[in-house]
Design a protein around this motif. Structure first.
Motif, PDB file in Angstrom:
ATOM      1  N   VAL A 290       1.093  -1.118   0.172  1.00 20.88           N
ATOM      2  CA  VAL A 290       0.115   0.103  -0.230  1.00 20.88           C
ATOM      3  C   VAL A 290       0.179   1.360   0.268  1.00 20.88           C
ATOM      4  O   VAL A 290       1.578   1.093   0.657  1.00 20.88           O
ATOM      5  N   HIS A 291       0.926   2.158  -0.772  1.00 24.24           N
ATOM      6  CA  HIS A 291       1.633   2.748  -1.809  1.00 24.24           C
ATOM      7  C   HIS A 291       0.855   4.504  -0.950  1.00 24.24           C
ATOM      8  O   HIS A 291      -0.026   4.976  -1.389  1.00 24.24           O
ATOM      9  N   ALA A 292       1.966   5.428  -0.818  1.00 30.18           N
ATOM     10  CA  ALA A 292       1.085   6.995  -0.484  1.00 30.18           C
ATOM     11  C   ALA A 292       1.338   7.298  -2.197  1.00 30.18           C
ATOM     12  O   ALA A 292       2.330   7.562  -2.275  1.00 30.18           O
ATOM     13  N   ALA A 293       0.682   8.159  -2.837  1.00 28.80           N
ATOM     14  CA  ALA A 293       0.948   9.081  -3.915  1.00 28.80           C
ATOM     15  C   ALA A 293       0.211  10.537  -3.231  1.00 28.80           C
ATOM     16  O   ALA A 293      -0.752  10.785  -2.988  1.00 28.80           O
ATOM     17  N   LEU A 294       0.772  11.567  -3.840  1.00 28.05           N
ATOM     18  CA  LEU A 294       0.133  13.145  -3.722  1.00 28.05           C
ATOM     19  C   LEU A 294      -0.713  13.116  -4.875  1.00 28.05           C
ATOM     20  O   LEU A 294      -0.643  12.116  -6.066  1.00 28.05           O
ATOM     21  N   THR A 295      -1.379  14.200  -4.840  1.00 24.82           N
ATOM     22  CA  THR A 295      -2.897  14.473  -5.014  1.00 24.82           C
ATOM     23  C   THR A 295      -2.341  14.979  -7.004  1.00 24.82           C
ATOM     24  O   THR A 295      -1.572  15.562  -6.619  1.00 24.82           O
ATOM     25  N   ASP A 296      -2.323  14.639  -8.371  1.00 25.71           N
ATOM     26  CA  ASP A 296      -2.410  15.439  -8.827  1.00 25.71           C
ATOM     27  C   ASP A 296      -2.922  16.764  -9.129  1.00 25.71           C
ATOM     28  O   ASP A 296      -3.972  17.097  -8.560  1.00 25.71           O
ATOM     29  N   PRO A 297      -1.317  18.087  -9.192  1.00 27.92           N
ATOM     30  CA  PRO A 297      -1.921  19.643  -9.157  1.00 27.92           C
ATOM     31  C   PRO A 297      -3.584  20.100 -10.455  1.00 27.92           C
ATOM     32  O   PRO A 297      -4.410  20.201 -10.415  1.00 27.92           O
ATOM     33  N   ASP A 298      -3.027  19.319 -11.661  1.00 22.43           N
ATOM     34  CA  ASP A 298      -4.046  19.527 -12.475  1.00 22.43           C
ATOM     35  C   ASP A 298      -5.209  18.921 -12.339  1.00 22.43           C
ATOM     36  O   ASP A 298      -6.998  18.932 -12.510  1.00 22.43           O
ATOM     37  N   THR A 299      -5.853  17.592 -11.493  1.00 23.44           N
ATOM     38  CA  THR A 299      -6.920  17.053 -11.756  1.00 23.44           C
ATOM     39  C   THR A 299      -7.036  16.349  -9.646  1.00 23.44           C
ATOM     40  O   THR A 299      -6.632  14.990  -9.423  1.00 23.44           O
ATOM     41  N   PRO A 300      -7.576  17.141  -8.378  1.00 28.35           N
ATOM     42  CA  PRO A 300      -6.707  16.223  -7.370  1.00 28.35           C
ATOM     43  C   PRO A 300      -7.723  15.423  -7.007  1.00 28.35           C
ATOM     44  O   PRO A 300      -7.576  14.694  -5.563  1.00 28.35           O
ATOM     45  N   GLU A 301      -8.206  14.766  -8.232  1.00 28.94           N
ATOM     46  CA  GLU A 301      -9.131  12.922  -7.456  1.00 28.94           C
ATOM     47  C   GLU A 301      -7.973  12.243  -8.250  1.00 28.94           C
ATOM     48  O   GLU A 301      -8.716  11.239  -7.698  1.00 28.94           O
ATOM     49  N   ASP A 302      -6.875  12.581  -8.782  1.00 25.43           N
ATOM     50  CA  ASP A 302      -6.197  11.696  -8.923  1.00 25.43           C
ATOM     51  C   ASP A 302      -5.232  11.567  -8.599  1.00 25.43           C
ATOM     52  O   ASP A 302      -4.889  12.404  -8.056  1.00 25.43           O
ATOM     53  N   PRO A 303      -4.240  10.828  -8.729  1.00 23.26           N
ATOM     54  CA  PRO A 303      -2.792  10.505  -7.513  1.00 23.26           C
ATOM     55  C   PRO A 303      -2.159  11.195  -8.975  1.00 23.26           C
ATOM     56  O   PRO A 303      -2.285  10.979 -10.189  1.00 23.26           O
ATOM     57  N   ALA A 304      -0.936  11.915  -8.259  1.00 21.57           N
ATOM     58  CA  ALA A 304      -0.045  12.519  -9.419  1.00 21.57           C
ATOM     59  C   ALA A 304       0.774  10.947  -9.825  1.00 21.57           C
ATOM     60  O   ALA A 304       0.417   9.179  -9.859  1.00 21.57           O
ATOM     61  N   ASP A 305       1.433  10.914 -10.895  1.00 20.24           N
ATOM     62  CA  ASP A 305       2.419   9.301 -12.221  1.00 20.24           C
ATOM     63  C   ASP A 305       3.226   8.382 -10.844  1.00 20.24           C
ATOM     64  O   ASP A 305       2.870   7.212 -11.565  1.00 20.24           O
ATOM     65  N   LEU A 306       3.961   9.367 -10.205  1.00 22.71           N
ATOM     66  CA  LEU A 306       4.523   7.961  -8.855  1.00 22.71           C
ATOM     67  C   LEU A 306       3.833   8.529  -7.961  1.00 22.71           C
ATOM     68  O   LEU A 306       3.701   9.813  -7.447  1.00 22.71           O
ATOM     69  N   THR A 307       4.381   7.024  -6.981  1.00 21.69           N
ATOM     70  CA  THR A 307       4.395   6.575  -5.353  1.00 21.69           C
ATOM     71  C   THR A 307       4.944   7.787  -4.653  1.00 21.69           C
ATOM     72  O   THR A 307       6.231   8.484  -5.536  1.00 21.69           O
ATOM     73  N   LEU A 308       5.243   8.462  -3.640  1.00 23.61           N
ATOM     74  CA  LEU A 308       6.568   9.228  -2.813  1.00 23.61           C
ATOM     75  C   LEU A 308       7.220   8.357  -2.310  1.00 23.61           C
ATOM     76  O   LEU A 308       8.603   8.500  -2.227  1.00 23.61           O
ATOM     77  N   CYS A 309       7.383   6.981  -3.055  1.00 25.30           N
ATOM     78  CA  CYS A 309       8.303   6.213  -3.124  1.00 25.30           C
ATOM     79  C   CYS A 309       8.936   5.828  -4.264  1.00 25.30           C
ATOM     80  O   CYS A 309      10.167   4.785  -4.767  1.00 25.30           O
ATOM     81  N   GLY A 310       8.815   6.655  -5.495  1.00 21.79           N
ATOM     82  CA  GLY A 310       8.557   6.193  -7.316  1.00 21.79           C
ATOM     83  C   GLY A 310       8.352   5.541  -7.680  1.00 21.79           C
ATOM     84  O   GLY A 310       8.729   5.606  -8.938  1.00 21.79           O
ATOM     85  N   LYS A 311       6.660   5.105  -7.641  1.00 20.57           N
ATOM     86  CA  LYS A 311       6.597   3.907  -8.565  1.00 20.57           C
ATOM     87  C   LYS A 311       5.817   4.367  -9.024  1.00 20.57           C
ATOM     88  O   LYS A 311       5.364   5.357  -8.395  1.00 20.57           O
TER      89      LYS A 311
END
Length: 90
Positions: free
Chosen positions: A30-51
């Motif tokens: 189970v990973h953490a990802a920041l929200t996508d700045p352009d689409t807050p309901e979607d995750p950014a392209d990478l998790t906080l560990c880089g996956k």
């Protein structure tokens, strides 16, 4: 920015967003990802560990208040410690 919980399924199981394949097929982490700045309901392209998040499933969990874990408590054994450390540093 918020945090989105991402589920990494076992390698042999392709993610199925509708059927939650990790429930029946097993999960790797189970990973953490920041929200996508352009689409807050979607995750950014990478998790906080880089996956890459593209091969993961978004979990519906949201922390319920101060002191709550970023991940669902029932998934504690699978939490990515690198993502946890990155959140603590931020």
């Amino acid at each position: 920015m918020g945090v989105i919980v991402m589920v990494e399924p076992q390698t042999e199981h392709a993610p199925d967003l509708e059927a939650k394949s990790w429930v029946t097929g097993g999960l790797r982490a189970v990973h953490a990802a920041l929200t996508d700045p352009d689409t807050p309901e979607d995750p950014a392209d990478l998790t906080l560990c880089g996956k890459p998040t593209a091969s993961m499933e978004k979990h519906s969990y949201h922390p319920q208040g101060p002191g709550a874990t970023w991940y669902p408590p029932n998934l504690t054994p699978w939490q990515c410690t690198t993502c946890t450390q990155a959140l603590r540093r931020s």
